[in-house]
Design an enzyme around this catalytic site. Structure first.
Site, PDB file in Angstrom:
ATOM      1  N   ASP A 135       0.432  -2.361  12.748  1.00 22.57           N
ATOM      2  CA  ASP A 135       0.846  -2.935  11.468  1.00 22.57           C
ATOM      3  C   ASP A 135       1.120  -4.419  11.657  1.00 22.57           C
ATOM      4  OD1 ASP A 135       2.835  -3.852   9.373  1.00 22.57           O
ATOM      5  OD2 ASP A 135       2.442  -1.832   8.630  1.00 22.57           O
ATOM      6  N   ARG A 147       0.831  -1.191   0.000  1.00 29.95           N
ATOM      7  CA  ARG A 147       0.000   0.000   0.000  1.00 29.95           C
ATOM      8  C   ARG A 147       0.867   1.243   0.000  1.00 29.95           C
ATOM      9  NH1 ARG A 147      -4.195   1.554   4.833  1.00 29.95           N
ATOM     10  NH2 ARG A 147      -2.239   1.854   5.958  1.00 29.95           N
ATOM     11  N   ASP A 186       4.686  -5.679  10.588  1.00 23.99           N
ATOM     12  CA  ASP A 186       5.740  -5.278  11.508  1.00 23.99           C
ATOM     13  C   ASP A 186       5.677  -6.078  12.811  1.00 23.99           C
ATOM     14  OD1 ASP A 186       6.621  -3.437   9.691  1.00 23.99           O
ATOM     15  OD2 ASP A 186       5.849  -1.681  10.743  1.00 23.99           O
TER      16      ASP A 186
END
Length: 210
Positions: A201, A103, A204
């Site tokens: 996220d 993205r 992550d």
């Protein structure tokens, strides 16, 4: 489009631990796989089967087995990889393809940077794995990619979704044979396109910041 939000205390419990910002990556990865197995159970409710005759130690009987062509599981890289083990544990005969999508953090639009999929997906049941249905752009693009290859029946399994993203996917894929299975439907998106309350996220937290 059909939407199913899983309602089970074990799913809610594992989601609570995933959301906790203090949960370290090793536990986050393990819980993601466990949670995915529970969601895969919901997502494969309509997997195609075919009749088969077997013999038990007592008698001959009729049963079913996973139909052909084999289902195709497609994790969206990189975060979708964290869901793959839990999926294939429940559906070990499935084949696995990969779709790399990212993205743009400014436009929030998806771009495809890699794919490893059969050229012809006609008559294949496809299961797309993507932890976060946020704006809906990446998931929509992934599902459209599969339909362009001939897929006719796609189920997307996501850990969390925002109402805005879910609405965007439903609008973009109107008339398609699509099922969305969610661990939870959260409150909203924030100004950065992240799900609130969400879990941050997913990539992550699974693998660390690149």
């Amino acid at each position: 489009m059909r939407v199913h939000v899983a309602d089970h205390p074990l799913i809610t419990h594992k989601l609570t631990v995933l959301r906790d910002e203090s949960t370290p990556s090793p536990i986050f990865r393990a819980l993601t796989a466990e949670l995915m197995t529970l969601l895969a159970y919901e997502g494969t409710r309509n997997v195609r089967v075919e009749p088969v005759t077997i013999r038990t130690p007592v008698a001959q009987t009729q049963g079913v087995r996973i139909g052909k062509p084999k289902p195709l599981v497609v994790p969206i890289l990189r975060a979708g990889l964290g869901m793959l083990d839990g999926m294939v544990k429940l559906l070990p005969t499935a084949e696995v393809g990969f779709l790399g999508m990212a993205r743009n953090e400014v436009t929030l639009e998806p771009t495809t940077y890699a794919e490893r999929l059969p050229e012809d997906l006609a008559d294949r049941q496809c299961f797309v794995l993507d932890p976060m249905l946020a704006t809906g752009g990446s998931l929509t693009a992934a599902i459209e990619f599969l339909f362009d290859r001939g897929a006719q029946d796609v189920t997307a399994i996501c850990i969390l979704a925002a109402p805005e993203g879910l609405a965007a996917v439903e609008k973009a894929l109107a008339g398609r044979e699509v099922t969305i299975v969610l661990g939870a439907l959260d409150e909203r998106l924030n100004e950065h396109g992240y799900i609130v309350p969400g879990l941050g996220d997913a990539g992550d937290r699974l693998y660390g910041t690149v």
